[in-house]
Design a protein around this motif. Structure first.
Motif, PDB file in Angstrom:
ATOM      1  N   HIS A 158      -1.808  13.972   6.934  1.00 49.05           N
ATOM      2  CA  HIS A 158      -1.063  14.672   5.889  1.00 49.05           C
ATOM      3  C   HIS A 158      -1.008  13.892   4.586  1.00 49.05           C
ATOM      4  O   HIS A 158      -0.164  14.149   3.733  1.00 49.05           O
ATOM      5  N   HIS A 159      -1.923  12.952   4.434  1.00 48.14           N
ATOM      6  CA  HIS A 159      -1.994  12.147   3.214  1.00 48.14           C
ATOM      7  C   HIS A 159      -3.427  12.158   2.701  1.00 48.14           C
ATOM      8  O   HIS A 159      -4.374  12.062   3.483  1.00 48.14           O
ATOM      9  N   ALA A 160      -3.589  12.282   1.398  1.00 49.46           N
ATOM     10  CA  ALA A 160      -4.922  12.337   0.797  1.00 49.46           C
ATOM     11  C   ALA A 160      -5.562  10.966   0.713  1.00 49.46           C
ATOM     12  O   ALA A 160      -6.780  10.845   0.717  1.00 49.46           O
ATOM     13  N   GLY A 161      -4.729   9.933   0.585  1.00 45.59           N
ATOM     14  CA  GLY A 161      -5.311   8.605   0.448  1.00 45.59           C
ATOM     15  C   GLY A 161      -4.281   7.507   0.326  1.00 45.59           C
ATOM     16  O   GLY A 161      -3.090   7.714   0.567  1.00 45.59           O
ATOM     17  N   LEU A 162      -4.787   6.334  -0.076  1.00 47.52           N
ATOM     18  CA  LEU A 162      -3.979   5.130  -0.231  1.00 47.52           C
ATOM     19  C   LEU A 162      -4.151   4.582  -1.640  1.00 47.52           C
ATOM     20  O   LEU A 162      -5.225   4.687  -2.223  1.00 47.52           O
ATOM     21  N   ARG A 163      -3.092   3.982  -2.169  1.00 53.84           N
ATOM     22  CA  ARG A 163      -3.188   3.210  -3.410  1.00 53.84           C
ATOM     23  C   ARG A 163      -2.884   1.763  -3.061  1.00 53.84           C
ATOM     24  O   ARG A 163      -1.816   1.447  -2.545  1.00 53.84           O
ATOM     25  N   LEU A 164      -3.848   0.892  -3.336  1.00 52.92           N
ATOM     26  CA  LEU A 164      -3.695  -0.528  -3.058  1.00 52.92           C
ATOM     27  C   LEU A 164      -2.898  -1.198  -4.165  1.00 52.92           C
ATOM     28  O   LEU A 164      -2.652  -0.612  -5.227  1.00 52.92           O
ATOM     29  N   ASP A 165      -2.510  -2.458  -3.962  1.00 54.15           N
ATOM     30  CA  ASP A 165      -1.722  -3.216  -4.944  1.00 54.15           C
ATOM     31  C   ASP A 165      -2.362  -3.247  -6.325  1.00 54.15           C
ATOM     32  O   ASP A 165      -1.676  -3.223  -7.335  1.00 54.15           O
ATOM     33  N   ASP A 166      -3.691  -3.299  -6.377  1.00 58.27           N
ATOM     34  CA  ASP A 166      -4.386  -3.386  -7.667  1.00 58.27           C
ATOM     35  C   ASP A 166      -4.630  -2.026  -8.312  1.00 58.27           C
ATOM     36  O   ASP A 166      -5.296  -1.925  -9.334  1.00 58.27           O
ATOM     37  N   GLY A 167      -4.099  -0.933  -7.702  1.00 62.94           N
ATOM     38  CA  GLY A 167      -4.267   0.409  -8.249  1.00 62.94           C
ATOM     39  C   GLY A 167      -5.455   1.165  -7.695  1.00 62.94           C
ATOM     40  O   GLY A 167      -5.619   2.356  -7.961  1.00 62.94           O
ATOM     41  N   LEU A 195      -8.576   9.251   2.302  1.00 68.38           N
ATOM     42  CA  LEU A 195      -8.480   9.321   3.765  1.00 68.38           C
ATOM     43  C   LEU A 195      -9.091  10.644   4.207  1.00 68.38           C
ATOM     44  O   LEU A 195      -8.715  11.707   3.703  1.00 68.38           O
ATOM     45  N   GLU A 196     -10.046  10.578   5.134  1.00 70.61           N
ATOM     46  CA  GLU A 196     -10.698  11.784   5.622  1.00 70.61           C
ATOM     47  C   GLU A 196     -10.796  11.758   7.136  1.00 70.61           C
ATOM     48  O   GLU A 196     -10.852  10.685   7.741  1.00 70.61           O
ATOM     49  N   ALA A 197     -10.834  12.947   7.720  1.00 73.43           N
ATOM     50  CA  ALA A 197     -11.032  13.066   9.161  1.00 73.43           C
ATOM     51  C   ALA A 197     -12.504  12.817   9.467  1.00 73.43           C
ATOM     52  O   ALA A 197     -13.387  13.409   8.851  1.00 73.43           O
ATOM     53  N   ALA A 198     -12.760  11.942  10.414  1.00 70.68           N
ATOM     54  CA  ALA A 198     -14.133  11.654  10.845  1.00 70.68           C
ATOM     55  C   ALA A 198     -14.609  12.742  11.798  1.00 70.68           C
ATOM     56  O   ALA A 198     -13.816  13.341  12.525  1.00 70.68           O
ATOM     57  N   ALA A 199     -15.909  12.964  11.800  1.00 70.65           N
ATOM     58  CA  ALA A 199     -16.488  13.881  12.774  1.00 70.65           C
ATOM     59  C   ALA A 199     -16.376  13.241  14.162  1.00 70.65           C
ATOM     60  O   ALA A 199     -16.526  12.026  14.303  1.00 70.65           O
ATOM     61  N   ILE A 238       0.848  -1.189   0.000  1.00 66.26           N
ATOM     62  CA  ILE A 238       0.000   0.000   0.000  1.00 66.26           C
ATOM     63  C   ILE A 238       0.881   1.235   0.000  1.00 66.26           C
ATOM     64  O   ILE A 238       1.854   1.323   0.740  1.00 66.26           O
ATOM     65  N   VAL A 239       0.525   2.214  -0.848  1.00 64.35           N
ATOM     66  CA  VAL A 239       1.288   3.447  -0.973  1.00 64.35           C
ATOM     67  C   VAL A 239       0.441   4.608  -0.453  1.00 64.35           C
ATOM     68  O   VAL A 239      -0.745   4.717  -0.792  1.00 64.35           O
ATOM     69  N   LEU A 240       1.047   5.472   0.363  1.00 63.54           N
ATOM     70  CA  LEU A 240       0.383   6.695   0.813  1.00 63.54           C
ATOM     71  C   LEU A 240       0.452   7.722  -0.304  1.00 63.54           C
ATOM     72  O   LEU A 240       1.498   7.906  -0.935  1.00 63.54           O
ATOM     73  N   LEU A 241      -0.651   8.431  -0.545  1.00 67.53           N
ATOM     74  CA  LEU A 241      -0.727   9.405  -1.635  1.00 67.53           C
ATOM     75  C   LEU A 241      -0.915  10.817  -1.092  1.00 67.53           C
ATOM     76  O   LEU A 241      -1.664  11.024  -0.134  1.00 67.53           O
ATOM     77  N   SER A 242      -0.273  11.782  -1.748  1.00 64.26           N
ATOM     78  CA  SER A 242      -0.465  13.181  -1.369  1.00 64.26           C
ATOM     79  C   SER A 242      -1.640  13.801  -2.123  1.00 64.26           C
ATOM     80  O   SER A 242      -2.172  14.831  -1.717  1.00 64.26           O
ATOM     81  N   HIS A 243      -2.013  13.206  -3.240  1.00 67.34           N
ATOM     82  CA  HIS A 243      -3.203  13.631  -3.979  1.00 67.34           C
ATOM     83  C   HIS A 243      -3.806  12.409  -4.672  1.00 67.34           C
ATOM     84  O   HIS A 243      -3.124  11.418  -4.911  1.00 67.34           O
ATOM     85  N   LEU A 244      -5.094  12.508  -4.966  1.00 66.81           N
ATOM     86  CA  LEU A 244      -5.821  11.378  -5.536  1.00 66.81           C
ATOM     87  C   LEU A 244      -6.240  11.685  -6.969  1.00 66.81           C
ATOM     88  O   LEU A 244      -6.474  12.828  -7.330  1.00 66.81           O
ATOM     89  N   HIS A 245      -6.345  10.627  -7.769  1.00 68.04           N
ATOM     90  CA  HIS A 245      -6.830  10.773  -9.137  1.00 68.04           C
ATOM     91  C   HIS A 245      -8.293  10.346  -9.240  1.00 68.04           C
ATOM     92  O   HIS A 245      -9.110  11.063  -9.788  1.00 68.04           O
ATOM     93  N   THR A 292     -13.706   5.474   0.701  1.00 65.12           N
ATOM     94  CA  THR A 292     -13.194   6.407   1.699  1.00 65.12           C
ATOM     95  C   THR A 292     -13.001   5.691   3.028  1.00 65.12           C
ATOM     96  O   THR A 292     -13.799   4.834   3.399  1.00 65.12           O
ATOM     97  N   ILE A 293     -11.930   6.078   3.722  1.00 67.04           N
ATOM     98  CA  ILE A 293     -11.720   5.675   5.107  1.00 67.04           C
ATOM     99  C   ILE A 293     -11.757   6.950   5.934  1.00 67.04           C
ATOM    100  O   ILE A 293     -11.011   7.895   5.656  1.00 67.04           O
ATOM    101  N   ARG A 294     -12.649   6.984   6.932  1.00 67.71           N
ATOM    102  CA  ARG A 294     -12.749   8.134   7.830  1.00 67.71           C
ATOM    103  C   ARG A 294     -12.212   7.725   9.191  1.00 67.71           C
ATOM    104  O   ARG A 294     -12.623   6.712   9.745  1.00 67.71           O
ATOM    105  N   LEU A 295     -11.299   8.546   9.714  1.00 67.63           N
ATOM    106  CA  LEU A 295     -10.631   8.243  10.984  1.00 67.63           C
ATOM    107  C   LEU A 295     -10.667   9.468  11.892  1.00 67.63           C
ATOM    108  O   LEU A 295     -10.426  10.591  11.430  1.00 67.63           O
ATOM    109  N   ASP A 296     -10.915   9.248  13.194  1.00 71.67           N
ATOM    110  CA  ASP A 296     -10.845  10.370  14.121  1.00 71.67           C
ATOM    111  C   ASP A 296      -9.379  10.718  14.390  1.00 71.67           C
ATOM    112  O   ASP A 296      -8.460  10.061  13.883  1.00 71.67           O
TER     113      ASP A 296
END
Length: 144
Positions: free
Chosen positions: A49-58, A63-67, A2-9, A14-18
């Protein structure tokens, strides 16, 4: 891997985390659509500080902040911010308000200092530390 991304295409989920859950090294995360993702990073990382994740299959997952429960504080902000900081409490500065995670002890203290405090539920994005953005883990003078 899994790769951390600074921007998404083209995120498909979505994964929301507090605030607490955004600090991870190894953790099983669940997407909004119910897909399990096993994150195994080489070191403790603040996902804020990361916009999202890229999985092995692309596949890209945002990634978003949860309420979460917070307190919105108005009043003499310099003084109130000093008291909050003196307790090493993460704090978000939002224009004419301060925002902290909901805490009944801090609420009573702040109201005792004359603050107007209201409860809310929203994503929490506290300020970073003095030695860099994001969370700080202490200052090592050899890091310069």
């Amino acid at each position: 891997m899994i790769v951390l991304l600074s921007h998404l295409h083209a995120p498909t989920d979505t994964i929301r985390l507090d605030y607490d859950a955004r600090l991870v090294r190894r953790k099983r995360l669940m997407t909004e659509r119910g897909m399990a993702v096993m994150l195994d990073l080489p070191e403790l990382t603040d996902l804020s500080h990361h916009a999202g994740l890229r999985l092995d299959d692309g596949t890209e997952i945002a990634l978003e902040a949860a309420a979460e429960p917070v307190l919105v504080i108005k009043g003499n902000l310099p003084s109130l911010a000093w008291h909050i900081g003196n307790r090493h409490t993460p704090c978000q500065i939002d224009g004419d308000t301060l925002v902290i995670r909901d805490d009944h002890v801090l609420r009573a203290m702040l109201e005792g200092l004359g603050a107007q405090v209201t409860a809310d539920t929203r994503p929490f994005h506290p300020e970073g530390g003095a030695y860099g953005h994001g969370r700080t883990f202490g200052h090592d003078p050899h890091d310069h």
